[in-house]
Write a protein that holds these residues in place. Sequence first.
Motif, mmCIF file in Angstrom:
data_model
loop_
_atom_site.group_PDB
_atom_site.id
_atom_site.type_symbol
_atom_site.label_atom_id
_atom_site.label_comp_id
_atom_site.label_asym_id
_atom_site.label_seq_id
_atom_site.Cartn_x
_atom_site.Cartn_y
_atom_site.Cartn_z
ATOM 1 N N CYS A 253 0.735 -1.023 0.036
ATOM 2 C CA CYS A 253 -0.048 0.021 0.055
ATOM 3 C C CYS A 253 0.849 1.039 0.324
ATOM 4 O O CYS A 253 1.789 1.515 1.023
ATOM 5 C CB CYS A 253 -1.010 -0.072 1.178
ATOM 6 S SG CYS A 253 -1.727 1.523 1.279
ATOM 7 N N MET A 260 0.879 -5.843 2.099
ATOM 8 C CA MET A 260 -0.464 -6.469 2.128
ATOM 9 C C MET A 260 -0.564 -7.920 2.098
ATOM 10 O O MET A 260 -0.042 -8.570 1.307
ATOM 11 C CB MET A 260 -1.197 -5.745 0.834
ATOM 12 C CG MET A 260 -1.491 -4.331 0.925
ATOM 13 S SD MET A 260 -2.493 -3.441 -0.300
ATOM 14 C CE MET A 260 -4.079 -3.790 0.412
ATOM 15 N N ARG A 278 -5.096 -6.845 2.474
ATOM 16 C CA ARG A 278 -5.435 -5.719 3.324
ATOM 17 C C ARG A 278 -3.995 -5.439 4.129
ATOM 18 O O ARG A 278 -2.964 -6.411 3.929
ATOM 19 C CB ARG A 278 -6.206 -6.251 4.443
ATOM 20 C CG ARG A 278 -5.803 -7.203 5.420
ATOM 21 C CD ARG A 278 -6.831 -7.336 6.621
ATOM 22 N NE ARG A 278 -6.246 -8.575 7.465
ATOM 23 C CZ ARG A 278 -5.266 -8.799 8.268
ATOM 24 N NH1 ARG A 278 -4.751 -7.359 8.592
ATOM 25 N NH2 ARG A 278 -5.052 -9.686 8.882
ATOM 26 N N PRO A 279 -3.772 -4.225 4.309
ATOM 27 C CA PRO A 279 -2.303 -3.808 4.935
ATOM 28 C C PRO A 279 -2.151 -4.685 6.188
ATOM 29 O O PRO A 279 -3.069 -4.803 6.779
ATOM 30 C CB PRO A 279 -2.486 -2.433 5.225
ATOM 31 C CG PRO A 279 -3.606 -1.928 4.456
ATOM 32 C CD PRO A 279 -4.515 -2.934 4.065
ATOM 33 N N ALA A 290 -9.303 -2.691 2.879
ATOM 34 C CA ALA A 290 -9.012 -4.041 2.257
ATOM 35 C C ALA A 290 -9.628 -3.920 0.640
ATOM 36 O O ALA A 290 -10.506 -3.326 0.431
ATOM 37 C CB ALA A 290 -9.383 -5.293 2.664
#
Length: 430
Positions: A253, A260, A278-279, A290
Amino acid sequence: MKIIAYIYTDPLLDASPGEINWEWDVERVYEDLGKRSQLVKLLTDCQTEPPDYLIMRHLSELGDNVEEVSDRLNQLEAMGVRVIATEQAYNSGTDHLRADLLKLLQEIQLQQRSNRIRQGHARNRLDAAPPPGKAPYGYRRGKEKYIIDRTTAPVVKDFFEHFLLYGSLRGSVRYLGKKYGKKISVTTGKRWLTNPVYRGDTAYHNGEIISDTHIAVISRDEAAQIDRLLRRNSRLPSRTASAPRSLAGLVVCQQCQSHMTVTRVTQRHQDQEYLYLRPINCPQHPKCRAIAYQEILERTIAKVCCDLPLAVAGINFPQLNTVKNSLKEAIATQQEILQKLPNLVETGILDPETAKLRAYKLHTEISALQAKLATLPPVNLLSVAQAVSIPQFWLDLSEAERRFYFREFISQIAIIRQNQDWDLQVIFIF
């Protein structure tokens, strides 16, 4: 005051020391390489015109055994020559107790015994014989070289082929245990992948390698690809090299600079699952949201198909070819010199031992040049880029196969967030 110095170098064990700063005004330096003809001349010269001092690094340079060292030391001191060993704190002009000299001679005896063992290993290296110890799994020791073990070599070969297909070290280790019941650690697996023996080369403890000494388990092209895969995997976060999803470890990200991870979401009483990226460690408040895995995958494929040919076109292939040709010419030159050595021995220009030393040095230089050549990008990169720039190519692959190809070309995928929307940037390795 007349000061002379003596240097002896065993070419099997050490390189010539070159210029030595004795910190004395040395009138003449006698230097021997392998044989002690200059030491004989030194002793003869001392009989007619003895110097005041003889400087050397170690007393052990006076002979191959304690008897020779002691005898020549007595000769020199009987002629009134003060002997100084700079690296042993020995000075015959000082009052040495006999016990101190005996202790020093005992140390020399132990060192020379160690040197004889090292000389034996060095002679084996000159003959390109395997180093001492057990042969690597897949081989057995022959009289002069490693020999393929037909019962275990197929296991090693299958391990390499699995790694080349999927690019996952842990996955290949698990595959080996499941198919053959051969349980090895990940560390052992990595050691197999980097071991020169499986490439047909012999490596020695001093780090030097001689190429093409026995039958290889993998080809040169396969070895070069394994090295590229290992370098590529080393840039990825821990354990993502064997992750089942093709984008694992590649996506970052840009807003929060966090890698991620792939998360799986299911609904109660339903078989269907949803994948998101998602991070992992997002410091933002609120946290970066996400994004559906499939959306990023589709955009990544589209970006690769569009941008990869342009990235490859930007590589200076003429310059790359120049480097490759230069390395190939250097290898060919060294090989020509190797072919001339037997004639030099026959004509008496070189003695057999010197020729062996020269051949060994040439073999190690050729191996080093071949290693440099293997690190360069493959010549067919342009045609490969054109082939993988077709969207259907990516859609026909499994996730494991897609993971392999993504990591062959992509260094990182950056998610660029734009309010509620987002875009991505694919950063290629080259």
